[in-house]
Design an enzyme around this catalytic site. Structure first.
Site, PDB file in Angstrom:
ATOM      1  N   ALA A  13       0.818  -1.209   0.000  1.00 44.25           N
ATOM      2  CA  ALA A  13       0.000   0.000   0.000  1.00 44.25           C
ATOM      3  C   ALA A  13       0.852   1.260   0.000  1.00 44.25           C
ATOM      4  O   ALA A  13       1.780   1.398   0.799  1.00 44.25           O
ATOM      5  CB  ALA A  13      -0.920   0.006   1.220  1.00 44.25           C
ATOM      6  N   GLU A  67      13.495   5.092  -5.189  1.00 41.19           N
ATOM      7  CA  GLU A  67      13.522   6.554  -5.065  1.00 41.19           C
ATOM      8  C   GLU A  67      14.007   7.029  -3.697  1.00 41.19           C
ATOM      9  O   GLU A  67      14.398   8.189  -3.546  1.00 41.19           O
ATOM     10  CB  GLU A  67      12.145   7.145  -5.379  1.00 41.19           C
ATOM     11  CG  GLU A  67      11.734   6.920  -6.825  1.00 41.19           C
ATOM     12  CD  GLU A  67      10.585   7.825  -7.273  1.00 41.19           C
ATOM     13  OE1 GLU A  67      10.546   8.987  -6.825  1.00 41.19           O
ATOM     14  OE2 GLU A  67       9.750   7.357  -8.056  1.00 41.19           O
ATOM     15  N   TYR A  90       7.021  12.246  -1.808  1.00 47.44           N
ATOM     16  CA  TYR A  90       6.731  10.818  -1.977  1.00 47.44           C
ATOM     17  C   TYR A  90       7.887   9.962  -1.463  1.00 47.44           C
ATOM     18  O   TYR A  90       7.709   9.101  -0.599  1.00 47.44           O
ATOM     19  CB  TYR A  90       6.448  10.477  -3.447  1.00 47.44           C
ATOM     20  CG  TYR A  90       6.636   9.007  -3.754  1.00 47.44           C
ATOM     21  CD1 TYR A  90       5.877   8.047  -3.085  1.00 47.44           C
ATOM     22  CD2 TYR A  90       7.575   8.579  -4.692  1.00 47.44           C
ATOM     23  CE1 TYR A  90       6.065   6.693  -3.333  1.00 47.44           C
ATOM     24  CE2 TYR A  90       7.763   7.228  -4.947  1.00 47.44           C
ATOM     25  CZ  TYR A  90       7.001   6.283  -4.275  1.00 47.44           C
ATOM     26  OH  TYR A  90       7.185   4.957  -4.527  1.00 47.44           O
ATOM     27  N   SER A  91       9.084  10.174  -2.018  1.00 50.36           N
ATOM     28  CA  SER A  91      10.208   9.323  -1.640  1.00 50.36           C
ATOM     29  C   SER A  91      10.585   9.516  -0.172  1.00 50.36           C
ATOM     30  O   SER A  91      11.019   8.562   0.495  1.00 50.36           O
ATOM     31  CB  SER A  91      11.405   9.566  -2.559  1.00 50.36           C
ATOM     32  OG  SER A  91      11.786  10.922  -2.573  1.00 50.36           O
ATOM     33  N   LYS A 129       0.689   7.186 -14.498  1.00 50.42           N
ATOM     34  CA  LYS A 129       2.085   6.800 -14.659  1.00 50.42           C
ATOM     35  C   LYS A 129       2.513   6.960 -16.115  1.00 50.42           C
ATOM     36  O   LYS A 129       1.698   6.919 -17.042  1.00 50.42           O
ATOM     37  CB  LYS A 129       2.285   5.351 -14.209  1.00 50.42           C
ATOM     38  CG  LYS A 129       1.883   5.088 -12.768  1.00 50.42           C
ATOM     39  CD  LYS A 129       2.807   5.781 -11.789  1.00 50.42           C
ATOM     40  CE  LYS A 129       2.488   5.372 -10.351  1.00 50.42           C
ATOM     41  NZ  LYS A 129       3.400   5.971  -9.393  1.00 50.42           N
ATOM     42  N   VAL A 146       6.342  15.744 -21.820  1.00 49.33           N
ATOM     43  CA  VAL A 146       7.635  15.205 -21.387  1.00 49.33           C
ATOM     44  C   VAL A 146       8.340  16.270 -20.559  1.00 49.33           C
ATOM     45  O   VAL A 146       8.537  17.404 -21.026  1.00 49.33           O
ATOM     46  CB  VAL A 146       8.499  14.800 -22.600  1.00 49.33           C
ATOM     47  CG1 VAL A 146       9.890  14.362 -22.140  1.00 49.33           C
ATOM     48  CG2 VAL A 146       7.821  13.685 -23.392  1.00 49.33           C
ATOM     49  N   ASP A 219      10.091  21.313 -16.187  1.00 44.99           N
ATOM     50  CA  ASP A 219      10.501  20.152 -15.404  1.00 44.99           C
ATOM     51  C   ASP A 219       9.853  20.156 -14.026  1.00 44.99           C
ATOM     52  O   ASP A 219       9.530  21.208 -13.466  1.00 44.99           O
ATOM     53  CB  ASP A 219      12.030  20.135 -15.255  1.00 44.99           C
ATOM     54  CG  ASP A 219      12.576  18.729 -15.049  1.00 44.99           C
ATOM     55  OD1 ASP A 219      11.766  17.783 -14.963  1.00 44.99           O
ATOM     56  OD2 ASP A 219      13.801  18.578 -14.985  1.00 44.99           O
TER      57      ASP A 219
END
Length: 258
Positions: A13, A67, A90-91, A129, A146, A219
């Site tokens: 999860a 990550e 997140y990481s 994703k 991108v 970016d």
């Protein structure tokens, strides 16, 4: 856990989309850190109530990500002893969960094993994703966004190879250990997008190249430049290695989505 009395808990999860972690870090803290704590706490209580044979066989497998190691330069690869240096909410939340899992092993003796895998791809993946998003946008002839110059590098792991690795670690991994899982398939993001364009153009009999849909966008903040996995440990200790060649598995993935 009380109702089913499991012999193992596998924690897949996670909130896992970096973009959303930048827009709203709170959900990532709740799911990835607090959620992992809740699972660890209940698993520990369950484990303490088992007889000695069941205790010895029980596993808590925590599924993490490459990550947590941060960003690499042009050479080298992450090993299990690479220091944690996460760069996104997140990481960072996943690294926090990893450290909690480690603490429950060292402090309480809970038989925890951690895996850290590279980017997954394959059927059923949510279309936020990269690969499913690009496939669906190419089919619908929508822009293909991108980030930056498109030269960020990722190692790609087919989902069924990941599943096999998780099973190998569950069955044979040593408590307290971490195992890196990689696909030996490093590509720049722009190369992945170009490949998907060419595959789908051939399958859809398109006259003009879908590469015309590529749109370079600003970016992402803190965008890690390169990830690469050294999976020698899991290969050496558990006998796992990826079975799927990228070229075969990406075509199967494209066929499933379109």
């Amino acid at each position: 856990i009380d109702d089913f009395r499991p012999t193992a808990v596998i924690n897949f999860a996670a909130e896992s989309h970096v973009d959303r972690s930048i827009d709203g870090p709170g959900a990532f803290i709740q799911t990835n850190i607090v959620g992992t704590y809740n699972l660890l706490a209940h698993a520990l209580s369950h484990w303490r109530g088992l007889d000695e044979t069941a205790k010895a066989g029980f596993r808590f497998l925590h599924v993490s990500t490459d990550e947590v190691y941060g960003s690499l330069g042009e050479t080298g690869a992450f090993t299990e002893t690479t220091p944690l240096a996460p760069n996104s909410p997140y990481s960072s939340s996943k690294a926090g969960a990893d450290l909690l899992a480690r603490a429950y092993y060292h402090t309480f003796g809970l038989p925890v094993v951690t895996t850290r895998c590279s980017n997954n791809y394959g059927p059923y993946q949510f279309p936020e994703k990269l690969i499913p998003l690009m496939i669906l946008n190419i089919v619908e002839e929508k822009p293909l966004p991108v980030y930056g110059d498109g030269k960020n590098v990722r190692d790609w792991l087919f989902v069924l190879d990941h599943c096999e690795a998780v099973l190998a670690v569950l069955q044979k991994g040593r408590p307290g250990e971490t195992y890196n899982i990689g696909g030996n398939s490093e590509f720049q993001n722009i190369d992945i997008v170009n490949l998907l364009c060419d595959l789908l153009d051939a399958k859809l009999n398109r006259k003009s190249s879908s590469r015309r849909l590529i749109t370079y966008v600003k970016d992402r903040p803190g965008h890690d430049r390169r990830y690469a996995i050294d999976a020698a440990k899991i290969q050496r200790e558990l006998g796992w290695r990826p079975k799927y060649e990228f070229e075969q598995a990406i075509e199967e993935t494209v066929d499933w989505y379109h």
